[in-house]
Design a protein around this motif. Structure first.
Motif, short mmCIF file in Angstrom:
data_model
loop_
_atom_site.label_atom_id
_atom_site.label_comp_id
_atom_site.label_asym_id
_atom_site.label_seq_id
_atom_site.Cartn_x
_atom_site.Cartn_y
_atom_site.Cartn_z
N THR A 262 2.12 -4.91 -12.73
CA THR A 262 3.39 -5.63 -12.70
C THR A 262 4.59 -4.71 -12.91
O THR A 262 5.69 -5.00 -12.46
CB THR A 262 3.41 -6.75 -13.76
OG1 THR A 262 3.17 -6.17 -15.05
CG2 THR A 262 2.34 -7.79 -13.46
N ASP A 263 4.37 -3.58 -13.62
CA ASP A 263 5.49 -2.68 -13.85
C ASP A 263 5.83 -1.83 -12.64
O ASP A 263 6.74 -1.00 -12.70
CB ASP A 263 5.25 -1.79 -15.08
CG ASP A 263 3.98 -0.98 -15.00
OD1 ASP A 263 3.03 -1.43 -14.32
OD2 ASP A 263 3.91 0.10 -15.61
N PHE A 264 5.11 -2.04 -11.53
CA PHE A 264 5.45 -1.38 -10.27
C PHE A 264 5.92 -2.39 -9.22
O PHE A 264 6.03 -2.06 -8.04
CB PHE A 264 4.26 -0.57 -9.74
CG PHE A 264 4.09 0.75 -10.45
CD1 PHE A 264 4.66 1.90 -9.94
CD2 PHE A 264 3.40 0.81 -11.65
CE1 PHE A 264 4.53 3.11 -10.60
CE2 PHE A 264 3.25 2.02 -12.32
CZ PHE A 264 3.81 3.18 -11.80
N ARG A 265 6.20 -3.62 -9.66
CA ARG A 265 6.83 -4.58 -8.76
C ARG A 265 8.27 -4.15 -8.50
O ARG A 265 8.87 -3.41 -9.28
CB ARG A 265 6.80 -5.98 -9.38
CG ARG A 265 5.41 -6.58 -9.55
CD ARG A 265 4.85 -7.06 -8.23
NE ARG A 265 3.54 -7.67 -8.37
CZ ARG A 265 3.32 -8.98 -8.59
NH1 ARG A 265 4.36 -9.80 -8.69
NH2 ARG A 265 2.10 -9.44 -8.68
N ILE B 127 -1.74 6.01 -6.35
CA ILE B 127 -0.58 5.17 -6.04
C ILE B 127 -1.00 3.72 -5.86
O ILE B 127 -0.36 2.79 -6.38
CB ILE B 127 0.15 5.69 -4.80
CG1 ILE B 127 0.65 7.12 -5.04
CG2 ILE B 127 1.31 4.77 -4.43
CD1 ILE B 127 1.17 7.80 -3.80
N ALA B 128 -2.09 3.51 -5.13
CA ALA B 128 -2.57 2.14 -4.87
C ALA B 128 -2.89 1.43 -6.18
O ALA B 128 -2.61 0.23 -6.33
CB ALA B 128 -3.80 2.18 -3.97
N ALA B 129 -3.47 2.14 -7.13
CA ALA B 129 -3.78 1.52 -8.43
C ALA B 129 -2.50 1.14 -9.16
O ALA B 129 -2.41 0.06 -9.77
CB ALA B 129 -4.62 2.48 -9.27
N ASP C 152 0.86 -1.19 0.00
CA ASP C 152 0.00 0.00 0.00
C ASP C 152 0.89 1.24 0.00
O ASP C 152 2.09 1.14 0.29
CB ASP C 152 -0.91 0.01 1.23
CG ASP C 152 -0.13 -0.06 2.53
OD1 ASP C 152 0.37 0.99 2.96
OD2 ASP C 152 0.00 -1.16 3.10
N PRO C 153 0.35 2.41 -0.32
CA PRO C 153 1.17 3.62 -0.38
C PRO C 153 1.87 3.96 0.94
O PRO C 153 3.03 4.41 0.93
CB PRO C 153 0.16 4.70 -0.77
CG PRO C 153 -0.89 3.97 -1.54
CD PRO C 153 -1.01 2.64 -0.84
#
Length: 471
Positions: free
Chosen positions: A150-153, A143-145, A56-57
């Protein structure tokens, strides 16, 4: 999302004078896209090994960053409401903490924390409005979205940030399983290296020291019932770290003294400490002796020795008991290096295998002690401004303080020293902009030509950290 637009000025942190600023722009453009080398930080290797989505953010950007939480705490926000020291947060807990950040956002005006967070929000998450009480929920949702993608893993962000090397900070008894997982993963192309952090095993005054020494012996497979066994166990664990890619050891104590003990005195104090019978003076003497021993071991195994003394740890005991260490209440104290390090440097200061990087949060030491030491001893390097000093004006003062004595080659390159993974690119970008501006000023004064400035800027970002940390 309503509110004022969040825009990052392209000339932020560059000199105000138009002519010098133009030079600074050219220097910055020369280095802005170079890889990030992060030789000292606190992001856990497990995050990249597991590559799980960030929760989470708040857990990603707020609660692990004591730069953020300490100023909120100073303004009356309890740390438990920010998720500090807590386990997994519920959605309502995370959102509530984020709202508190939005409500108190004006507190961060003019601070590097605001600079970093604005950079993270705009550059990483494409947030278009400034954080505030009114926009907190919308920013949180944005941010949560992103974190569901996968590109924010973690591994995708590692590549996006352009990180070449990332150093972690690890207990000597750690099995380094996460590092081994990364090293043997054919799908992973990054480099994450462990750092040997032995403070708790060198200071008999620390809590539960006999139990810690027992764990050390078990990890090394060596009997630590006497002083020679204890030293052998530390040497063995250092070898283990080297075998798993480690390049440095990290040391922090209240002072930098390195007075050696005679072997019989070291044995006597060690045995007393295992019984809980060593007094405060004996414990301090043993800690100082062991710092010198770390330098001796570094000459043998090649680990770079980073030293950052002068911090009063856990200054507020009730907060330490409730939330643990590294939660914002470590406070700098005045530090002395010249006399303190002489015993170590007399023995090992010209040894070809020793690299000793001196960091401080007492900036009066930069020109008075650290630069002169780095300007004579081939083993000594001036560590970058760190912790309370990793801010624009302090970095400028650092360059002005050390360069006339050491030039640029004796400095370490920037260290981000962060637990907040997403702040890494913003912190390094800040350093590059400040150094570009400093070099532009020297060009403007005709103390350097622009070609020299370009070469120096490139070295500060790439060559210096690779060389100093043996990367």
């Amino acid at each position: 999302m309503a509110g004022r637009a969040l825009t990052l000025h392209p000339d932020r942190l560059l000199p105000a004078d138009p002519g010098v600023r133009a030079v600074g722009r050219r220097i910055y453009e020369h280095i802005r896209s170079l890889p990030i080398i992060s030789p000292h930080g606190h992001v856990a290797a497990r995050i990249l090994a597991e590559d799980a989505a960030f929760a989470d953010p708040t857990t990603l950007l707020l609660s692990p960053d004591h730069y953020v939480t300490r100023l909120l705490h100073a303004s009356g926000v309890p740390l438990d409401r920010l998720g500090v020291g807590a386990g997994p947060l519920s959605e309502s807990q995370s959102r509530s903490a984020w709202r508190l950040l939005g409500e108190h956002w004006p507190l961060f005006r003019g601070t590097p924390v605001r600079y970093w967070l604005d950079g993270e929000l705009a550059d990483i998450f494409d947030v278009e409005q400034q954080l505030s009480a009114d926009t907190a929920d919308a920013v949180y949702d944005r941010i949560a979205a992103c974190l569901q993608r996968t590109d924010f893993r973690p591994r995708a962000l590692y590549e996006r940030f352009g990180i070449e090397v990332l150093a972690t900070t690890d207990d000597p008894c750690d099995d380094l399983a996460a590092h081994e997982q990364l090293r043997t993963d054919p799908t992973w192309g990054g480099r994450v290296v462990p750092t040997f952090r032995p403070d708790r095993y060198l200071d008999p005054a620390g809590p539960d020291w006999p139990a810690a020494i027992e764990r050390l012996g078990a990890a090394a497979g060596i009997d630590t019932g006497d002083y020679p066994g204890y030293v052998a166990a530390l040497e063995e664990r250092r070898r283990y770290f080297v075998a798993h890619g480690g390049v440095s050891s990290d040391h922090s104590a209240i002072d930098a003294r390195t007075d050696p003990l005679a072997p019989e005195d070291a044995q006597r104090v060690y045995r007393a400490a295992l019984r809980g019978a060593a007094n405060a003076e004996e414990c301090a003497a043993f800690r100082r002796h062991m710092l010198g021993e770390m330098a001796r071991m570094a000459c043998d195994d090649g680990l770079v020795m980073t030293l950052h003394p002068g911090v009063y740890r856990n200054h507020h005991a009730p907060t330490a008991r409730a939330f643990g260490a590294d939660t914002g209440h470590d406070i700098p104290v005045r530090t002395e290096f010249t006399r303190a390090l002489r015993p170590l440097l007399e023995r090992y200061g010209t040894h070809p295998n020793l690299h000793l990087v001196l960091f401080t949060v007492d900036e009066t030491a930069f020109s008075r002690e650290i630069a002169p030491l780095a300007g004579f001893y081939p083993s000594v390097y001036a560590g970058a401004p760190w912790w309370f000093l990793d801010a624009p004006d302090a970095i400028r003062r650092y360059r002005a303080a050390i360069t006339e004595t050491t030039g640029f080659s004796r400095s370490s390159g920037f260290v981000d020293d962060t637990r907040a993974f997403c702040s890494i690119p913003a912190r390094h970008d800040m350093s590059r902009r400040i150094d570009a501006g400093h070099l532009a000023g020297l060009v403007g004064e005709h103390r350097l030509d622009e070609d020299d400035a370009m070469q120096i800027a490139h070295a500060l970002v790439v060559h210096n950290p690779r060389h100093v940390f043996k990367l």
